[in-house]
Design an enzyme around this catalytic site. Structure first.
Site, PDB file in Angstrom:
ATOM      1  N   GLY A   1      12.304  -4.231   6.639  1.00  0.00           N
ATOM      2  CA  GLY A   1      12.286  -3.809   5.243  1.00  0.00           C
ATOM      3  C   GLY A   1      12.495  -2.312   5.110  1.00  0.00           C
ATOM      4  O   GLY A   1      11.831  -1.644   4.318  1.00  0.00           O
TER       5      GLY A   1
ATOM      6  N   ASN B   1       3.918   3.344  -6.280  1.00  0.00           N
ATOM      7  CA  ASN B   1       5.043   3.531  -7.194  1.00  0.00           C
ATOM      8  C   ASN B   1       6.338   3.401  -6.399  1.00  0.00           C
ATOM      9  O   ASN B   1       6.851   4.363  -5.845  1.00  0.00           O
ATOM     10  CB  ASN B   1       4.942   4.904  -7.853  1.00  0.00           C
ATOM     11  CG  ASN B   1       6.014   5.110  -8.913  1.00  0.00           C
ATOM     12  OD1 ASN B   1       6.768   4.189  -9.232  1.00  0.00           O
ATOM     13  ND2 ASN B   1       6.090   6.303  -9.458  1.00  0.00           N
ATOM     14  N   THR B   2       6.851   2.178  -6.316  1.00  0.00           N
ATOM     15  CA  THR B   2       8.073   1.893  -5.561  1.00  0.00           C
ATOM     16  C   THR B   2       8.940   0.913  -6.344  1.00  0.00           C
ATOM     17  O   THR B   2       8.548   0.419  -7.404  1.00  0.00           O
ATOM     18  CB  THR B   2       7.750   1.268  -4.180  1.00  0.00           C
ATOM     19  OG1 THR B   2       7.239  -0.060  -4.386  1.00  0.00           O
ATOM     20  CG2 THR B   2       6.741   2.090  -3.407  1.00  0.00           C
TER      21      THR B   2
ATOM     22  N   TYR C   1       1.162 -14.150  -3.655  1.00  0.00           N
ATOM     23  CA  TYR C   1       1.260 -12.848  -2.983  1.00  0.00           C
ATOM     24  C   TYR C   1      -0.056 -12.504  -2.297  1.00  0.00           C
ATOM     25  O   TYR C   1      -0.084 -12.100  -1.130  1.00  0.00           O
ATOM     26  CB  TYR C   1       1.629 -11.773  -3.995  1.00  0.00           C
ATOM     27  CG  TYR C   1       1.698 -10.384  -3.399  1.00  0.00           C
ATOM     28  CD1 TYR C   1       2.785  -9.997  -2.633  1.00  0.00           C
ATOM     29  CD2 TYR C   1       0.661  -9.469  -3.598  1.00  0.00           C
ATOM     30  CE1 TYR C   1       2.852  -8.732  -2.071  1.00  0.00           C
ATOM     31  CE2 TYR C   1       0.715  -8.203  -3.039  1.00  0.00           C
ATOM     32  CZ  TYR C   1       1.814  -7.835  -2.282  1.00  0.00           C
ATOM     33  OH  TYR C   1       1.867  -6.580  -1.715  1.00  0.00           O
ATOM     34  N   SER C   2      -1.173 -12.667  -3.002  1.00  0.00           N
ATOM     35  CA  SER C   2      -2.485 -12.392  -2.416  1.00  0.00           C
ATOM     36  C   SER C   2      -2.719 -13.255  -1.176  1.00  0.00           C
ATOM     37  O   SER C   2      -3.222 -12.778  -0.154  1.00  0.00           O
ATOM     38  CB  SER C   2      -3.604 -12.649  -3.437  1.00  0.00           C
ATOM     39  OG  SER C   2      -3.777 -11.549  -4.302  1.00  0.00           O
ATOM     40  N   ALA C   3      -2.348 -14.527  -1.262  1.00  0.00           N
ATOM     41  CA  ALA C   3      -2.546 -15.431  -0.124  1.00  0.00           C
ATOM     42  C   ALA C   3      -1.735 -14.984   1.076  1.00  0.00           C
ATOM     43  O   ALA C   3      -2.229 -14.995   2.214  1.00  0.00           O
ATOM     44  CB  ALA C   3      -2.160 -16.851  -0.523  1.00  0.00           C
ATOM     45  N   SER C   4      -0.489 -14.568   0.850  1.00  0.00           N
ATOM     46  CA  SER C   4       0.362 -14.148   1.966  1.00  0.00           C
ATOM     47  C   SER C   4      -0.188 -12.891   2.627  1.00  0.00           C
ATOM     48  O   SER C   4      -0.160 -12.760   3.857  1.00  0.00           O
ATOM     49  CB  SER C   4       1.797 -13.922   1.484  1.00  0.00           C
ATOM     50  OG  SER C   4       1.911 -12.776   0.661  1.00  0.00           O
ATOM     51  N   LYS C   5      -0.713 -11.967   1.846  1.00  0.00           N
ATOM     52  CA  LYS C   5      -1.223 -10.716   2.398  1.00  0.00           C
ATOM     53  C   LYS C   5      -2.600 -10.904   3.037  1.00  0.00           C
ATOM     54  O   LYS C   5      -2.954 -10.216   3.999  1.00  0.00           O
ATOM     55  CB  LYS C   5      -1.278  -9.650   1.303  1.00  0.00           C
ATOM     56  CG  LYS C   5       0.099  -9.194   0.828  1.00  0.00           C
ATOM     57  CD  LYS C   5       0.928  -8.619   1.964  1.00  0.00           C
ATOM     58  CE  LYS C   5       2.258  -8.068   1.507  1.00  0.00           C
ATOM     59  NZ  LYS C   5       3.042  -7.479   2.619  1.00  0.00           N
TER      60      LYS C   5
ATOM     61  N   SER D   1      15.013  -0.603   3.906  1.00  0.00           N
ATOM     62  CA  SER D   1      15.943  -0.104   2.890  1.00  0.00           C
ATOM     63  C   SER D   1      15.286   0.547   1.681  1.00  0.00           C
ATOM     64  O   SER D   1      15.962   1.210   0.897  1.00  0.00           O
ATOM     65  CB  SER D   1      16.859  -1.247   2.417  1.00  0.00           C
ATOM     66  OG  SER D   1      16.103  -2.287   1.840  1.00  0.00           O
TER      67      SER D   1
ATOM     68  N   ASP E   1      17.921 -11.231   7.760  1.00  0.00           N
ATOM     69  CA  ASP E   1      16.776 -11.805   7.064  1.00  0.00           C
ATOM     70  C   ASP E   1      15.678 -12.005   8.108  1.00  0.00           C
ATOM     71  O   ASP E   1      15.950 -12.558   9.191  1.00  0.00           O
ATOM     72  CB  ASP E   1      17.175 -13.138   6.439  1.00  0.00           C
ATOM     73  CG  ASP E   1      16.106 -13.702   5.505  1.00  0.00           C
ATOM     74  OD1 ASP E   1      14.908 -13.655   5.880  1.00  0.00           O
ATOM     75  OD2 ASP E   1      16.465 -14.209   4.436  1.00  0.00           O
TER      76      ASP E   1
ATOM     77  N   SER F   1      -0.243  -5.204   5.057  1.00  0.00           N
ATOM     78  CA  SER F   1      -0.942  -6.155   4.201  1.00  0.00           C
ATOM     79  C   SER F   1      -1.072  -5.515   2.824  1.00  0.00           C
ATOM     80  O   SER F   1      -0.157  -4.819   2.375  1.00  0.00           O
ATOM     81  CB  SER F   1      -2.309  -6.509   4.810  1.00  0.00           C
ATOM     82  OG  SER F   1      -3.000  -7.429   4.008  1.00  0.00           O
TER      83      SER F   1
ATOM     84  N   GLY G   1      11.210   1.785  -0.472  1.00  0.00           N
ATOM     85  CA  GLY G   1       9.754   1.837  -0.557  1.00  0.00           C
ATOM     86  C   GLY G   1       9.075   2.316   0.705  1.00  0.00           C
ATOM     87  O   GLY G   1       9.417   3.362   1.275  1.00  0.00           O
TER      88      GLY G   1
END
Length: 261
Positions: A13, A177-178, A143-147, A15, A52, A129, A17
């Protein structure tokens, strides 16, 4: 500040942020940075690969190519990920599978593929995370579950690889802020309560820290002889995580609901 001695760092990742900020910061401190991103990213300071993170065959090939060129891999930073928001009822099942695959399953797979290289270098795995992995965020449940899963797998793997002197850390930023905010996929628009939650979360993020704070934290983790299993960024975020750990579950959920619902 003392520079790193040509540590070979791989960042997924890269590219934008956190990934881009970390690549730039570590390069300035003497690291040899390689990036992996789903979209093309060109920066003469780094070698980047387009892949990917769910394409495990391609990722394994990239890791082997970097190792053959450099003779070592010192740091793996699992940063690639994306966000979705909305009610569970409105979220398409394929998007649920996709976020778990990208944010969690790919992290596990890349760790698995990296161990053989990191055994030689006694290196670091840093998994990005989120405070949202501790705080059960309504309308960002997937999202919370994945992190949340990232912290658990990081701690489990840390125990497995400790004898090889490989260090594993789950890094928990808060609101940043991204471009992550505008890229978030949203479901359930039109529901006033959901729209209110969307605006609130986006407002928090746009007032959040720059991703450079994460880059600096990663730099410090790489330097530490015995880095922590979990590193939360920011005093306010540390306090929130502390509260989530000590409050009764119903009270913790009540407080989170009052903020977002």
């Amino acid at each position: 500040m003392k520079k790193h001695l040509n540590k070979v760092v791989i960042i997924t990742g890269i590219s934008g942020g956190i990934g881009r900020a970390t690549a730039q910061y570590l390069f300035e401190r003497g690291c040899k940075v390689y990036g992996i991103s789903k979209s093309e990213f060109i920066d003469k300071r780094f070698t980047s690969f387009v892949a990917d993170v769910n394409d495990y065959q391609k990722i394994e090939s990239i890791l082997n190519e970097i190792y053959e060129k450099e003779g070592r891999i010192d740091v793996i930073i699992n940063n690639a990920g994306f966000g979705i928001a909305g009610t569970i009822e409105d979220t398409p099942p394929q998007k649920i599978y996709q976020i778990i695959d990208t944010n969690l399953s790919a992290v596990i797979a890349i760790m698995s593929m990296s161990i053989k290289f990191l055994k030689e270098s006694k290196g670091n795995i840093i998994n990005i995370s989120s405070v949202g992995g501790i705080v059960p965020l309504p309308y960002q449940a997937c999202y919370s579950a994945s992190k949340s899963g990232i912290e658990i797998i990081s701690r489990a793997v840390a125990s497995e690889v400790k004898d090889y002197k490989i260090k594993v850390t789950a890094l928990l930023p808060g609101d940043l802020n991204t471009g992550f905010t505008s890229a978030r996929q949203k479901f359930g628009s039109g529901n006033l309560k959901v729209e209110h939650a969307f605006k609130k979360m986006e407002n928090f993020e746009r007032k959040g820290d720059s991703p450079i704070v994460v880059a600096k934290a990663i730099d410090r983790l790489i330097r530490q002889k015995n880095p922590p299993l979990r590193k939360t960024i920011g005093f306010g975020n540390k306090f929130v995580v502390f509260l989530m750990r000590i409050l009764p579950i119903r009270l913790a959920n009540f407080l989170v609901r009052k903020i977002y619902c």
